[in-house]
Design an enzyme around this catalytic site. Structure first.
Site, short mmCIF file in Angstrom:
data_model
loop_
_atom_site.label_atom_id
_atom_site.label_comp_id
_atom_site.label_asym_id
_atom_site.label_seq_id
_atom_site.Cartn_x
_atom_site.Cartn_y
_atom_site.Cartn_z
N TYR A 216 1.04 -1.29 0.16
CA TYR A 216 -0.20 -0.14 0.31
C TYR A 216 0.98 1.13 0.34
O TYR A 216 1.54 1.45 1.21
CB TYR A 216 -0.80 0.28 1.16
CG TYR A 216 -2.05 -1.57 1.21
CD1 TYR A 216 -2.17 -1.81 -0.47
CD2 TYR A 216 -2.58 -1.20 2.70
CE1 TYR A 216 -3.02 -2.76 0.09
CE2 TYR A 216 -3.96 -2.20 2.38
CZ TYR A 216 -3.82 -3.31 1.11
OH TYR A 216 -4.99 -3.96 1.63
N PRO B 279 -17.21 -3.39 1.30
CA PRO B 279 -18.12 -3.45 1.78
C PRO B 279 -18.96 -2.40 0.86
O PRO B 279 -20.30 -2.52 0.48
CB PRO B 279 -18.51 -3.36 2.81
CG PRO B 279 -17.03 -2.61 3.22
CD PRO B 279 -15.82 -3.44 2.75
N GLN C 225 -10.32 -12.78 4.43
CA GLN C 225 -10.39 -11.80 3.81
C GLN C 225 -10.24 -12.23 2.54
O GLN C 225 -10.15 -12.07 1.15
CB GLN C 225 -8.48 -11.06 4.02
CG GLN C 225 -9.27 -9.55 3.58
CD GLN C 225 -8.53 -8.76 4.08
OE1 GLN C 225 -7.75 -8.07 2.92
NE2 GLN C 225 -7.58 -8.77 5.43
N SER D 109 -5.93 -14.51 2.36
CA SER D 109 -6.89 -13.86 1.13
C SER D 109 -7.11 -13.44 0.02
O SER D 109 -5.69 -13.89 -0.75
CB SER D 109 -6.28 -12.02 1.80
OG SER D 109 -6.64 -11.24 0.71
N ALA E 221 -18.19 -1.71 -1.86
CA ALA E 221 -18.06 -1.70 -4.02
C ALA E 221 -16.73 -0.95 -4.37
O ALA E 221 -16.83 -0.31 -5.47
CB ALA E 221 -18.65 -2.01 -4.32
#
Length: 336
Positions: A54, A206, A176, A150, A208
């Protein structure tokens, strides 16, 4: 005080909202990021999620500095597997990379332990015993407390658990998956497999990637500072679908007299699934963060559930045949 929930078979308790920090250290500067983290702590949120890639590691740096004074309060998760350099081994799930990158993450985070280390994605064609053995060693060394997976399909969840049992390593405690109203494929295998094998679920996106906030319309151009306006690659190849925009507009009409937002409804819908322990709220601004906090207070009815099922069938996406190119289907291998 939040309704803390045990994460899978572990004794670890986390809040129903997990603060996602993908924007921190990038479009969300350090000062705003710190204020959002402080607000999360004030509202009882104790679960925070970042990743090595990130903003080229800057998210970890910002998060580490912000939580340093209360480090032991937080359940801190980071992830690895995506490419983080040009070298052939700077990514993936080799023992070499896992050990190297955990040390890099610990340095960026300014801490001596990570609560949950996730395998960020499946690496096709690579055996899973090597990464499971590596995280087992890191757990014994005290560098990580638990691990998770994930974007793993159901069979991989089962295989990781089988290998962990065989090696005498504690099973992963968390999965995840991508999960929201317009992308429900996780209901087919990922969520039931996690429940069966004792993994908690901390789902992501959640809203989108912003589609379920209602800020996008089918008849207008996206604002320039939005993810769609910035031509965000992952949004454009996943959630930016006409059918999903239409679903958002239908939800807006359905709830217009309820005094809640589409985002409130969407977050409540994800948390209304008992197979979901927590969902990741990934704000870019303080205003967006305040919206996530509101969503956890909303409860849905049987009629609400039935309404959503008429828009997107259980186990499906809003767009028939949709498949995320970032996590492609593996079952068609053409003969040479």
């Amino acid at each position: 005080m939040d309704d803390y929930r045990y994460l899978g078979h572990s004794g670890l308790k986390i809040s129903p909202l997990t603060l996602g920090t993908m924007m921190f250290g990038g479009v969300t500067d350090e000062a705003v990021s710190r204020r959002i983290i402080e607000s999360a702590r004030d509202h009882g949120i104790n679960s925070i999620d970042t990743a090595d890639v990130y903003n080229a590691g800057q998210s970890e740096v910002v998060v580490g500095k912000a939580i340093k004074a209360q480090r032991d309060y937080w359940v801190l998760a980071t992830k690895l597997a995506n490419r983080a350099g040009s070298g052939p081994n700077q990514g993936g799930l080799s023992r070499k990379w896992i050990i190297e990158q955990v040390d890099h993450s610990l340095r960026r985070l300014g801490t001596d332990y990570i609560d949950i280390l996730y395998f960020h994605r499946a690496i096709f064609g690579v055996r899973l015993d090597e990464p499971v053995r590596a995280v087992g060693d890191l757990i014994r060394q005290g560098k990580i407390r638990y691990f998770g997976i994930s974007n793993f399909r159901g069979w991989r969840i089962a295989e990781v658990c089988r290998i962990a049992d065989m090696l005498g390593v504690e099973r992963p405690i968390a999965s995840q998956p991508l999960y929201n109203i317009v992308t429900r494929q996780a209901e087919v295998e990922e969520l039931p497999a996690a429940a069966h094998y004792g993994l908690g679920v901390i789902s992501y996106s959640p809203l989108a990637r912003g589609v379920l906030t209602g800020k996008y319309r089918t008849d207008s151009v996206p604002q320039g500072d939005s993810r769609a306006g910035r031509a965000d690659k992952r949004l454009l190849e996943t959630e930016w679908r006409p059918q999903s925009l239409e679903v958002a507009e239908k939800i807006r009409s359905y709830i217009q007299k309820r005094g809640i937002s589409i985002a409130d409804f969407a977050v409540a819908w994800v948390l209304g699934n008992r197979l979901v322990t927590s969902t990741i709220a990934g704000p870019r601004t303080e205003e967006q963060w305040a919206g996530y906090l509101q969503g956890r207070k909303v409860s849905l009815t049987k009629e609400d559930e039935e309404f959503i099922d008429t828009l997107v069938a259980p186990g499906h996406a809003s767009t028939p045949g949709f498949s995320d190119p970032g996590h492609p289907v593996e079952g068609r291998v053409v003969r040479a």
